[in-house]
Design a protein around this motif. Sequence first.
Motif, PDB file in Angstrom:
ATOM      1  N   LEU A  92       0.848  -1.197   0.000  1.00 58.55           N
ATOM      2  CA  LEU A  92       0.000   0.000   0.000  1.00 58.55           C
ATOM      3  C   LEU A  92       0.881   1.244   0.000  1.00 58.55           C
ATOM      4  O   LEU A  92       1.692   1.441   0.906  1.00 58.55           O
ATOM      5  N   VAL A  93       0.705   2.087  -1.000  1.00 56.39           N
ATOM      6  CA  VAL A  93       1.523   3.294  -1.143  1.00 56.39           C
ATOM      7  C   VAL A  93       0.634   4.530  -1.202  1.00 56.39           C
ATOM      8  O   VAL A  93      -0.359   4.557  -1.940  1.00 56.39           O
ATOM      9  N   SER A  94       1.003   5.552  -0.438  1.00 56.40           N
ATOM     10  CA  SER A  94       0.294   6.828  -0.465  1.00 56.40           C
ATOM     11  C   SER A  94       1.106   7.837   0.320  1.00 56.40           C
ATOM     12  O   SER A  94       1.981   7.469   1.115  1.00 56.40           O
ATOM     13  N   ARG A  95       0.799   9.118   0.133  1.00 55.54           N
ATOM     14  CA  ARG A  95       1.456  10.151   0.934  1.00 55.54           C
ATOM     15  C   ARG A  95       0.939  10.161   2.368  1.00 55.54           C
ATOM     16  O   ARG A  95       1.639  10.610   3.280  1.00 55.54           O
ATOM     17  N   ARG A  96      -0.293   9.713   2.586  1.00 53.57           N
ATOM     18  CA  ARG A  96      -0.959   9.897   3.881  1.00 53.57           C
ATOM     19  C   ARG A  96      -0.816   8.650   4.749  1.00 53.57           C
ATOM     20  O   ARG A  96      -1.575   7.696   4.644  1.00 53.57           O
ATOM     21  N   SER A  97       0.171   8.687   5.628  1.00 54.08           N
ATOM     22  CA  SER A  97       0.507   7.526   6.448  1.00 54.08           C
ATOM     23  C   SER A  97      -0.661   7.086   7.328  1.00 54.08           C
ATOM     24  O   SER A  97      -0.927   5.887   7.472  1.00 54.08           O
ATOM     25  N   GLU A  98      -1.363   8.053   7.937  1.00 52.21           N
ATOM     26  CA  GLU A  98      -2.442   7.696   8.863  1.00 52.21           C
ATOM     27  C   GLU A  98      -3.567   6.949   8.148  1.00 52.21           C
ATOM     28  O   GLU A  98      -4.163   6.011   8.712  1.00 52.21           O
ATOM     29  N   HIS A  99      -3.857   7.330   6.908  1.00 54.11           N
ATOM     30  CA  HIS A  99      -4.888   6.636   6.130  1.00 54.11           C
ATOM     31  C   HIS A  99      -4.426   5.218   5.775  1.00 54.11           C
ATOM     32  O   HIS A  99      -5.221   4.276   5.806  1.00 54.11           O
ATOM     33  N   LEU A 100      -3.152   5.080   5.451  1.00 55.77           N
ATOM     34  CA  LEU A 100      -2.626   3.752   5.117  1.00 55.77           C
ATOM     35  C   LEU A 100      -2.689   2.815   6.330  1.00 55.77           C
ATOM     36  O   LEU A 100      -3.006   1.629   6.181  1.00 55.77           O
ATOM     37  N   GLN A 101      -2.383   3.327   7.499  1.00 54.74           N
ATOM     38  CA  GLN A 101      -2.413   2.479   8.695  1.00 54.74           C
ATOM     39  C   GLN A 101      -3.833   2.013   8.992  1.00 54.74           C
ATOM     40  O   GLN A 101      -4.048   0.852   9.371  1.00 54.74           O
ATOM     41  N   LYS A 102      -4.811   2.899   8.812  1.00 50.86           N
ATOM     42  CA  LYS A 102      -6.207   2.502   9.012  1.00 50.86           C
ATOM     43  C   LYS A 102      -6.621   1.445   7.992  1.00 50.86           C
ATOM     44  O   LYS A 102      -7.322   0.474   8.320  1.00 50.86           O
ATOM     45  N   LEU A 103      -6.184   1.629   6.750  1.00 47.23           N
ATOM     46  CA  LEU A 103      -6.511   0.654   5.712  1.00 47.23           C
ATOM     47  C   LEU A 103      -5.852  -0.679   6.009  1.00 47.23           C
ATOM     48  O   LEU A 103      -6.470  -1.741   5.838  1.00 47.23           O
ATOM     49  N   LYS A 104      -4.615  -0.657   6.446  1.00 40.40           N
ATOM     50  CA  LYS A 104      -3.904  -1.891   6.795  1.00 40.40           C
ATOM     51  C   LYS A 104      -4.658  -2.672   7.870  1.00 40.40           C
ATOM     52  O   LYS A 104      -4.860  -3.887   7.745  1.00 40.40           O
TER      53      LYS A 104
END
Length: 262
Positions: free
Chosen positions: A33-45
Amino acid sequence: MKVFITGASSGIGEAIAHEYAQRYKNENIIIGLVSRRSEHLQKLKIALESNHRTTCAVYALDVRDNQALAQAAADFIQQQGVPDVVIASAGVSSGTLTEKQEDIAAFQAVMDINVMGMVHTFQPFINAMRNAGKGQLVGIASVAGVRGLPGAGAYSASKAATIAYLESLRVEMSHHNIAVTTIAPGYIRTPMTAINTYRMPFLMDADVAAHKFVNAIENKRRFVVIPWQMGWVARLMRLIPPVLWDLLAKNAPHKPRIDVEQ
């Protein structure tokens, strides 16, 4: 199954990640999962790994940074193996007007993210895929790349460039048994289209679109427009003579001008 997705924190990229996790819920699947927004990626993970057979590798970065993407690709390959599918979904959209000096930065950002970001995404995986003798590169383009839309010069130009780039890449990669798929969506219900103030024909929910996208990927489609109705619109758009296109598009509504760095 191993999949690497940019632009994964929202919109089409996030919907594709959910679709893969759901589709392979009874198998082991690894999703980068790649994106600029770390907090959104952690929620998605967390959401995706609620299915204990899904493993996520998170990379918070900007696709304009080719070194950061190269490092992420190297880490993914070392830790998880060569991905079966790499999906370049990161993209931005903004209304732009060439007459506005302040829009030059938006032109640059749209081209850098939508076009060069795709190159940066694919490049570090190609040698590994070639050595493995298999793999698939998937680029998210747009129907907006078929003809130039008024008030969206940067976005239309970037998507026209991705369509041509992916076609070139497809022929190049055919020598290495690496498939290349171009997906050109019409209007998909995402934060990117939420700002549009005009009617969007054949608007499709992101989860429905993602299901169709992954079907196209698994069938190794070369080029596909989704939804199918927009495919016919795209064919007609290509056939319209320039003088008639100018008349039809002259009074078309413009996409709002926004800060693409938000």
